[in-house]
Design an enzyme around this catalytic site. Sequence first.
Site, PDB file in Angstrom:
ATOM      1  N   TYR B 155      30.901  78.928  96.223  1.00  0.00           N
ATOM      2  CA  TYR B 155      30.986  78.228  95.137  1.00  0.00           C
ATOM      3  C   TYR B 155      30.914  79.093  93.777  1.00  0.00           C
ATOM      4  O   TYR B 155      31.660  79.248  92.642  1.00  0.00           O
ATOM      5  CB  TYR B 155      30.074  77.260  95.204  1.00  0.00           C
ATOM      6  N   ALA B 157      31.315  82.342  93.539  1.00  0.00           N
ATOM      7  CA  ALA B 157      32.301  83.220  92.907  1.00  0.00           C
ATOM      8  C   ALA B 157      33.653  82.393  92.747  1.00  0.00           C
ATOM      9  O   ALA B 157      34.168  83.047  91.555  1.00  0.00           O
ATOM     10  CB  ALA B 157      32.470  83.983  94.185  1.00  0.00           C
ATOM     11  N   ILE B 188      22.968  68.804  87.705  1.00  0.00           N
ATOM     12  CA  ILE B 188      23.561  67.376  87.212  1.00  0.00           C
ATOM     13  C   ILE B 188      23.575  66.127  88.359  1.00  0.00           C
ATOM     14  O   ILE B 188      23.770  66.610  89.482  1.00  0.00           O
ATOM     15  CB  ILE B 188      24.954  67.494  86.561  1.00  0.00           C
TER      16      ILE B 188
END
Lengths: 247, 246
Positions: B155, B157, B188
């Site tokens: 994720y 990278a 979030i």
Amino acid sequence: MLLKNKNAIITGTNRGIGRAMVEAFAANGATVWAHARKETEEFMGDMEQLAIKYQVEIIPIFFELTDYEAMKQSVKKIMSSKIPVDILVNNAGITYNALFQMSTEDNLRKQFEVNFFSVFLLTQYISKLMTRNKKGSIVNISSSAALDGNSGKSVYGASKAAVICMTNSIAAELGTSGIRANCIAPGITETDMLATMPTDVVKLAIETSDLRRGGRPSEIADTAVFLASDLSSYITGQVIRVDGGIK
Amino acid sequence: MLSGKTAVITGCLQGIGRATLDLFAEKGANVFACCQTSSADFVQHLEELSRKYNVKIIPVYFDLLDEAAIKQGVKEIQQAKMHVDVLVNIAGTNIDALFHMVTMEQLRKTFEINFFSQILFTQYITRLMLKQGKGSVINVSSISALDGNIGQLAYSASKGAIISATKTMAQELGPKGIRVNAIAPGVIQTTMTANLPAEAMHRLLSRSDINRVGLPIEVANLIAYLASDMSNFVTGQVIRIDGGIG
């Protein structure tokens, strides 16, 4: 109307980016304490017409940033008005271009006095007021010179870098008290300050930028409105470059 | 804030994409709302937004893993003959795996969805923007791209690749009037972080200045700022929205 029912202190509002800030904040519904160094008829008239145009209150305040006693008195006046301070924009600043080896001690001290020490002190006072209300947004004007290391800007850049560092610490310390603190780093902006830079340097910077032009003071002011408003409620401790993509 | 503008937004079904769709409609933008598959709920929601805010909300469906479907989606947008002002690349995936455990298949899939398909889609949509010489592209990266994160090799990278691409796109498209920026959200409150173990959550939030998770609407507000004329002189930037983690 992103700043309705908000009250903002903005320093250095008689021209340039500061003047554009008063207009942008007023257009968005804020009450503004508009600071300048000296009271002039021209400034008073200008602030009055803005207040009428945008149907907001604009309160001029005057003090030399290096006169800490006068600063204290102005802050006392703001406190006694009992109007809560929601926003502080530290915009006023000076520059004096000089190569590193040619920079004098006098200009070193003068730029740090205005660009950093006075900002530090004023923010100490105002942030105390903000913590009482458990909310506030501090917007400090730094510079791309603080981040990029430009020829002729070793003093100016360093003073503006100090502002970034201070702002990040304020964000860390006061975050849980409801106060956000961020910086804007303008690049080449069309103000009187730009005229102090060599034209060939400015030309090259613009030519190698993404947007191929200088910025307007209103474009810096718009980002200040964003950071001052609740739109940026989850943004703190950041530096937003508003520089048209200069390298 | 966005009245008169038309935006293409991917990942509109939930989370940040959904909040952005709703906010853009509220601020007066027409939206091509992209998501993977159609559903009655989704269609109804779009119709409600359209009615409530008096804007055009047009669904566009395509799987980001299907190049032909992406091409078809772009065709549909073109055929609507509305000038596109804003592109927001939100759709993305996350496959948690420690560095020594992540498989090549997981790595490739993550890059297909989070990077390759977005580059392809952005190539198409920015070509449409070139016609009017003005546009704003907002790419969703992540603080994990800037800081790294345990369990997020793939994720982080893929989101890092988005940042480099954003800066290059900004340089190439800037002279043609198109701004390109990235945002780097922190933690979030969405389905993507719903299963974050308490210990990982604590580790991240303990670094933050305001000590809480962010809400999708707060991210949407930043996206709206970058889509609007308020940020006309902002390009090539990565703006962190993380409650002061970094």
